[in-house]
Design an enzyme around this catalytic site. Sequence first.
Site, PDB file in Angstrom:
ATOM      1  N   TYR A  32      -1.858  -0.943  10.408  1.00 25.35           N
ATOM      2  CA  TYR A  32      -1.964  -1.245   8.983  1.00 25.35           C
ATOM      3  C   TYR A  32      -0.678  -0.865   8.257  1.00 25.35           C
ATOM      4  O   TYR A  32      -0.165  -1.644   7.434  1.00 25.35           O
ATOM      5  CB  TYR A  32      -3.154  -0.491   8.391  1.00 25.35           C
ATOM      6  CG  TYR A  32      -3.373  -0.728   6.912  1.00 25.35           C
ATOM      7  CD1 TYR A  32      -3.981  -1.894   6.474  1.00 25.35           C
ATOM      8  CD2 TYR A  32      -2.993   0.215   5.960  1.00 25.35           C
ATOM      9  CE1 TYR A  32      -4.194  -2.128   5.112  1.00 25.35           C
ATOM     10  CE2 TYR A  32      -3.201   0.003   4.611  1.00 25.35           C
ATOM     11  CZ  TYR A  32      -3.802  -1.171   4.186  1.00 25.35           C
ATOM     12  OH  TYR A  32      -4.015  -1.396   2.854  1.00 25.35           O
ATOM     13  N   SER A  63       0.860  -1.187   0.000  1.00 27.53           N
ATOM     14  CA  SER A  63       0.000   0.000   0.000  1.00 27.53           C
ATOM     15  C   SER A  63       0.889   1.227   0.000  1.00 27.53           C
ATOM     16  O   SER A  63       2.077   1.145   0.334  1.00 27.53           O
ATOM     17  CB  SER A  63      -0.886  -0.005   1.255  1.00 27.53           C
ATOM     18  OG  SER A  63      -1.508   1.247   1.444  1.00 27.53           O
ATOM     19  N   LYS A  76       1.972  -3.250   6.012  1.00 31.31           N
ATOM     20  CA  LYS A  76       2.309  -2.991   4.613  1.00 31.31           C
ATOM     21  C   LYS A  76       3.802  -2.716   4.416  1.00 31.31           C
ATOM     22  O   LYS A  76       4.371  -3.026   3.368  1.00 31.31           O
ATOM     23  CB  LYS A  76       1.454  -1.840   4.077  1.00 31.31           C
ATOM     24  CG  LYS A  76      -0.040  -2.181   4.015  1.00 31.31           C
ATOM     25  CD  LYS A  76      -0.284  -3.474   3.249  1.00 31.31           C
ATOM     26  CE  LYS A  76      -1.745  -3.830   3.126  1.00 31.31           C
ATOM     27  NZ  LYS A  76      -1.964  -5.068   2.350  1.00 31.31           N
TER      28      LYS A  76
END
Length: 323
Positions: A211, A198, A215
């Site tokens: 998160y 991401s 990533k």
Amino acid sequence: MVQPSNSVSSDSTSNNNNKNNIDIYNIVTLVLDIALLIFKFWISIFESIVKTFVPQEIDVKGQTVLITGTGHGIGKELALQYSALGAKLICWDVNEESNQQTVKDIKAYGGEAYAYTCNVTKREEINALAEKVKKEHGFINIVVNNAGIMPCHPILEHTETEIRTMYEINVLAHFWIIQAFLPDMLVRNEGHFVALSSCAGIFGVPNLVPYCGTKYAVRGLMEALSEELRHKNPQNNIKFTTIYPYMVDTGLCKRPRFRFPSLLHLVKPTDAAASIIRAQRTSIEHASIPRTWLHLDKFGRLLPRNAMRLLTDFLDFGVDSDK
């Protein structure tokens, strides 16, 4: 007084000559290595420029593509678009109903696809299903680790279960799937792994601390694995592509924030999927969506940290808490 013997003097002279010869040999070898390095360096630069402006896309017709998270969003669009290119699809998702619908949509257009229900947090389930898939469909040419979750709120509001589940799906599942399919690729010295990281794996984003961690981890594992195989076998032909999408309109990003919507806006899943497939077919190792994000990040890291923060504060984009 005892005088040195002629033999001792001769041995000393011989040793000095040998040492001088070795030094000369080492210097010549180093000069040749540097010359070869410079030659290969510029050849590599030239090849990269040619590939950038004249990309060669690999034909995926007849190849078998396994994608995780095909029940919706990017995963579903990837399945549909790979199928349109003539690939056979192996669709994995935890949601049986939505995954079956993806397969029905592919078959409605004459494509070949098969649905399998899989909880990628369970390593034993992944291994068992991988063996079943290989027995039923043979060699898997392309594996796309797409499945992921993205809770959006401050770090202190994340529960232990939420964080652990995020790492199990977004990171650990990559390891288990790679371990399940890499051995066959090593035997044939071919295959391609595509991993969805991401833009949150390029720079930190508020409300996405765990998160972002997952990533960044994906980026690290893909780079390290690529280097490991390259050192193990200089003729290695297994390819790796890591994708860094900006916010995609799949429902995961519930409260995106943009000061300039015309400049920074949600990416359509169809566009994201098309970019991912193009990156895979042209064997690009790292690709962001949009492509400019990786280049902007490299430029931004040359600036003082506070100067870069001023620019990001001015643009004022990100994700607000979903709570």
